[in-house]
Design an enzyme around this catalytic site. Structure first.
Site, PDB file in Angstrom:
ATOM      1  CE  LYS A   6      36.247  37.754  29.952  1.00  0.00           C
ATOM      2  NZ  LYS A   6      36.504  36.682  29.432  1.00  0.00           N
ATOM      3  CG  ASP A 135      40.022  40.235  31.044  1.00  0.00           C
ATOM      4  OD1 ASP A 135      40.444  40.460  29.794  1.00  0.00           O
ATOM      5  OD2 ASP A 135      39.381  38.944  31.276  1.00  0.00           O
TER       6      ASP A 135
HETATM    7  P1  ATP Z   1      39.833  35.859  34.608  1.00  0.00           P
HETATM    8  O1  ATP Z   1      39.501  37.406  34.583  1.00  0.00           O
HETATM    9  O2  ATP Z   1      41.031  35.912  35.162  1.00  0.00           O
HETATM   10  O3  ATP Z   1      39.578  35.399  33.297  1.00  0.00           O
HETATM   11  P2  ATP Z   1      37.377  34.816  35.452  1.00  0.00           P
HETATM   12  O4  ATP Z   1      36.637  35.751  34.651  1.00  0.00           O
HETATM   13  O5  ATP Z   1      37.492  33.441  35.135  1.00  0.00           O
HETATM   14  O6  ATP Z   1      38.926  35.320  35.653  1.00  0.00           O
HETATM   15  P3  ATP Z   1      36.865  36.215  38.209  1.00  0.00           P
HETATM   16  O7  ATP Z   1      35.616  36.080  38.622  1.00  0.00           O
HETATM   17  O8  ATP Z   1      37.265  37.524  37.503  1.00  0.00           O
HETATM   18  O9  ATP Z   1      36.999  35.031  37.143  1.00  0.00           O
HETATM   19  O10 ATP Z   1      37.791  35.711  39.344  1.00  0.00           O
HETATM   20  C1  ATP Z   1      39.100  34.977  39.094  1.00  0.00           C
HETATM   21  C2  ATP Z   1      39.860  35.062  40.638  1.00  0.00           C
HETATM   22  O11 ATP Z   1      39.987  36.557  40.946  1.00  0.00           O
HETATM   23  C3  ATP Z   1      39.015  34.329  41.631  1.00  0.00           C
HETATM   24  O12 ATP Z   1      39.941  33.334  42.277  1.00  0.00           O
HETATM   25  C4  ATP Z   1      38.839  35.348  42.859  1.00  0.00           C
HETATM   26  O13 ATP Z   1      38.878  34.802  44.128  1.00  0.00           O
HETATM   27  C5  ATP Z   1      39.789  36.602  42.567  1.00  0.00           C
HETATM   28  N1  ATP Z   1      39.234  37.797  42.966  1.00  0.00           N
HETATM   29  C6  ATP Z   1      39.522  38.908  43.445  1.00  0.00           C
HETATM   30  N2  ATP Z   1      39.016  40.011  43.288  1.00  0.00           N
HETATM   31  C7  ATP Z   1      37.591  39.442  42.755  1.00  0.00           C
HETATM   32  C8  ATP Z   1      36.230  40.018  42.592  1.00  0.00           C
HETATM   33  N3  ATP Z   1      35.806  41.230  43.159  1.00  0.00           N
HETATM   34  N4  ATP Z   1      35.370  39.419  42.045  1.00  0.00           N
HETATM   35  C9  ATP Z   1      35.661  38.165  41.789  1.00  0.00           C
HETATM   36  N5  ATP Z   1      36.773  37.268  41.813  1.00  0.00           N
HETATM   37  C10 ATP Z   1      37.813  38.108  42.599  1.00  0.00           C
END
Ligand code: ATP
Length: 311
Positions: A6, A135
């Site tokens: 997203k 999200d």
């Molecule tokens: P947010 O959704 O909190 O804004 P983001 O989009 O920046 O975060 P994500 O890639 O969703 O980032 O990852 C955030 C954190 O979640 C990472 O530190 C990761 O270790 C943890 N995490 C847990 N499960 C997953 C997954 N399936 N994929 C990615 N990250 C994950």
């Protein structure tokens, strides 16, 4: 199955609430950058992760996909539902402001709903998703939608499904979402202090939907949409990751219609006028040395949601 990343076309952030979260008004937009998820019966629940940034993703109960499995199991799975092994192929960079973890959680919900033949429709799945993370519900829904509350209360945007052409610039490094929100609170407190007010009055910070952005979406006009993109978290992301200023400036100089940090960053998103412009912009940005890598994506695309069946 595949599930999209997203972008936030608008992210308006209110003051911190008593529970530590912030009230948001955001315009989510799902784009064609997908993680791939498979769910197979197994002796016990487990997850394995491959692909981009896999080494930063937990392969235990902390993985958001497994949390979603546990939430569905607790809420609605039949007593004889067996174990499930989730395999995730990451293409959405981790901790990049693209909600990749939430996307995997949404896909796991949909996959286990099928695997265990639970038969939940979209409204029930959206409710469970909202309990797993802010999200996750949007990753189920996809398209373009307004999110309120922590982002989990969704209303699909009434806009033509005309595709927009995006260029994403991935950064060398990550940003932690809680750290970015904390920095925003500190920046705002310092600003209030400077302007002689000890406390910002609530209504000033109450987040509101941007009329210009919604009007640009309704008329499917990329030239109007570009300058209407906004993100309250951007100053905080820039203060933690100053190199992003150069990335944003480079994209605008190279002809992007709009440039913005995506969510809590550090990915930067650029709106291009056409598919050809996006191709040129992606090539020039990757040659400019202002990011780790670039990708092109179009949006809106559907989420991981199942289509509700009429009984
Ligand atoms: P947010 O959704 O909190 O804004 P983001 O989009 O920046 O975060 P994500 O890639 O969703 O980032 O990852 C955030 C954190 O979640 C990472 O530190 C990761 O270790 C943890 N995490 C847990 N499960 C997953 C997954 N399936 N994929 C990615 N990250 C994950």
């Amino acid at each position: 199955m595949r599930v999209p990343a997203k972008l936030n076309l608008q992210l308006a952030v209110g003051p911190p609430r008593a529970d530590g979260y912030h009230d948001l008004v955001t315009v989510f937009h799902a784009v064609s950058l997908f993680d791939e998820i498979t769910a197979e019966p197994a002796a016990s629940d487990g997850v394995s992760v491959r692909g981009e940034g896999a080494d930063q993703v937990p392969e235990d109960g902390d993985n958001l996909a497994l949390r979603a499995v546990a939430a569905l199991r607790a809420a609605a799975a039949p007593a004889d539902a067996g174990g499930v092994h989730i395999t995730i192929v990451k293409r959405i960079p981790v901790a990049a402001g693209l909600a990749g973890g939430s996307a995997d959680a949404a896909a796991a919900l949909v996959a286990c709903n099928e695997l265990w033949d639970v038969g939940l429709g979209q409204p029930e799945l959206l409710e469970i998703a909202a309990g797993v993370g802010s999200d996750v519900a949007f990753a189920l829904l996809g398209g373009t939608a307004v999110g309120r509350g922590r982002g989990e209360r969704l209303t699909p945007a009434l806009a033509p499904a005309t595709p927009y052409h995006w260029v994403l610039a991935f950064a060398e490094g990550h940003l932690s979402t809680p750290e970015v929100y904390g920095t925003l609170d500190r920046l705002r407190a310092a600003e209030a202090e400077r302007s002689g007010r000890k406390r910002m009055p609530g209504p000033v910070l109450a987040p509101a939907l941007d009329g210009a952005l919604m009007s640009a979406l309704r008329s499917a006009d990329a030239r109007q949409l570009g300058p209407a993109l906004s993100n309250d978290l951007q100053p905080a992301a820039l203060s933690l990751f100053p190199a992003l200023r150069k990335t944003l400036a480079a994209g605008l100089e190279l002809g992007a219609l709009g440039a913005l940090v995506s969510g809590s960053g550090p990915t930067c998103m650029f709106l291009a006028a056409s598919a050809d412009r996006a191709l040129d912009l992606a090539a020039s940005l990757s040659g400019a040395g202002v990011c780790r890598s670039v990708a092109r994506a179009t949006g809106p695309v559907p989420g991981a949601a199942v289509v509700p069946t009429v009984r």
